[in-house]
Write an enzyme that holds these catalytic residues in place. Structure first.
Site, mmCIF file in Angstrom:
data_model
loop_
_atom_site.group_PDB
_atom_site.id
_atom_site.type_symbol
_atom_site.label_atom_id
_atom_site.label_comp_id
_atom_site.label_asym_id
_atom_site.label_seq_id
_atom_site.Cartn_x
_atom_site.Cartn_y
_atom_site.Cartn_z
ATOM 1 C CE LYS A 36 83.580 39.558 5.495
ATOM 2 N NZ LYS A 36 83.552 40.670 5.173
ATOM 3 N NE ARG A 134 82.389 45.481 -0.542
ATOM 4 C CZ ARG A 134 82.595 44.374 0.168
ATOM 5 N NH1 ARG A 134 81.824 44.403 1.316
ATOM 6 N NH2 ARG A 134 83.257 43.361 -0.362
#
Length: 363
Positions: A36, A134
């Site tokens: 990414k 997270r």
């Protein structure tokens, strides 16, 4: 054409060789390369897909996986979706990801249904939150972990491939022997209670790789997910350079469009800039100021370092970046090109911008 992202494929290959040696040869882990950071750049993805040391190719976006899934699979790589799937993208997940990371049973149920319609069994990795806060089931909620595992094991078209943790990215919690040992213990309990073998116990990302050479990666961690370590040679836990890697695999080149001497202090009442921030200016007298044709729409100014150390980045707007070239030995002219090394944030934004061209260095 400028601005231009220059990708040095030879240096990327060198970084890949270096992180593979650390992760696989010294750490005994499988290697998952995360694409990414360069927005699944096709040349970079091809380099990774062809490398026999890579076991998995991963990204956070289904669209990026779709761009190289066939190539990855043809080269024996499993494709992995790292970001927890949205409900409305499960069809794409089943089509392009061999494995997906998950934490919500409602989503896993939809994946099971879609995999059934596609005649597949889809592998999932269940995320465990060890305190970075997270994604993942919080590690102290043992009942929730048990309930999730038991339901998953009953699904006809879902295979529990493993468990994983993410650290550093949100809460900046550094992977250590102690917290990663908790992940290993959770895996051991799952395997013993349900008489299964988890194929993956993934101990994090580029912030975990430093533990290998320190001899502190817990036994039982058998996978690492490396993006920045591969792309920029960084151990992201302590922001150090990994041995055998370089940090200038990608550079940004931008052209000077204006060069003038002006005061360093704006004249008039200071309000907020185009991004709602109130800037602070230091009076340094008259400056030689260069404007380059790239801005905050395309990059992260805080994640750029001029290769000419005598240039200082003063700031910028959407489409312009202001440079102080007052003390440069080089006599810059309008039309000259300025080169910058990029940190992760700058690289990510530049690679995503449709306004930045690309050039590849192959040898």
């Amino acid at each position: 054409m400028y601005p231009k992202l220059v990708v040095d494929l030879k240096k990327l290959q060198g970084n890949l060789d270096a992180v593979a040696e650390i992760t696989k040869d010294r750490g005994g882990c499988s290697l998952m390369i995360v694409t990414k950071g360069l927005c699944a750049d096709p040349e970079m993805a091809g380099l990774v897909a062809r490398d026999p040391k890579v076991d998995y190719m991963a990204d956070s976006r289904v669209k990026n996986l779709a761009s190289y899934a066939d190539m990855a699979r043809a080269n024996g790589k499993k494709t992995v979706l790292l970001r927890i799937p949205m409900h409305d993208e499960v069809e794409g997940v089943i089509q392009y990801a061999d494995i997906s990371f998950n934490s919500e049973l409602s989503t896993i149920r939809l994946l099971n249904e879609e995999a059934g319609r596609a005649g597949k069994v889809h592998d999932i990795v269940l995320m465990i939150d060890l305190g970075d806060l997270r994604e993942g089931i919080f590690f102290r909620n043992e009942d929730l972990i048990r309930e999730a595992v038991e339901e998953i094991l009953q699904m006809e078209h879902i295979n529990l491939y493993g468990i994983a943790v993410n650290l550093t990215c949100y809460g900046a919690i550094i992977p250590k022997y102690d917290n990663l040992s908790q992940l290993v213990e959770i895996a051991r309990k799952i395997e013993e209670k349900y008489d299964i073998r988890l194929q993956m116990v993934s101990g994090g990302n580029s912030s975990s790789i430093y533990l290998i050479d320190k001899g502190e990666l817990p036994e039982g961690i058998n996978n690492l997910r490396l993006g920045e370590a591969f792309l920029l040679g960084n151990d992201t836990a302590y922001e150090t350079d990994l041995p055998g890697t370089v940090g200038d695999t990608v550079t940004l080149q931008a052209q000077i469009v204006e060069l003038k001497e002006k005061p360093s202090l704006p004249i008039g009442e200071v309000g907020v800039d185009a991004f709602g921030q109130k800037p602070y200016y230091e009076d340094r007298g008259i400056m030689k100021r260069a404007i380059i044709a790239v801005g905050k729409q395309d990059t992260d100014l805080d994640s750029m370092t001029p290769t000419d150390p005598q240039i200082e980045i003063m700031g910028g707007s959407s489409d312009h970046t202001i440079l102080d070239v007052t003390h440069c030995d080089r006599d810059y002219k309008v039309g000259d090109v300025v080169t910058f090394e990029l940190g992760y944030g700058g690289m990510l934004k530049v690679a995503t911008s449709p306004y930045v061209e690309r050039e590849y260095v192959r040898g």
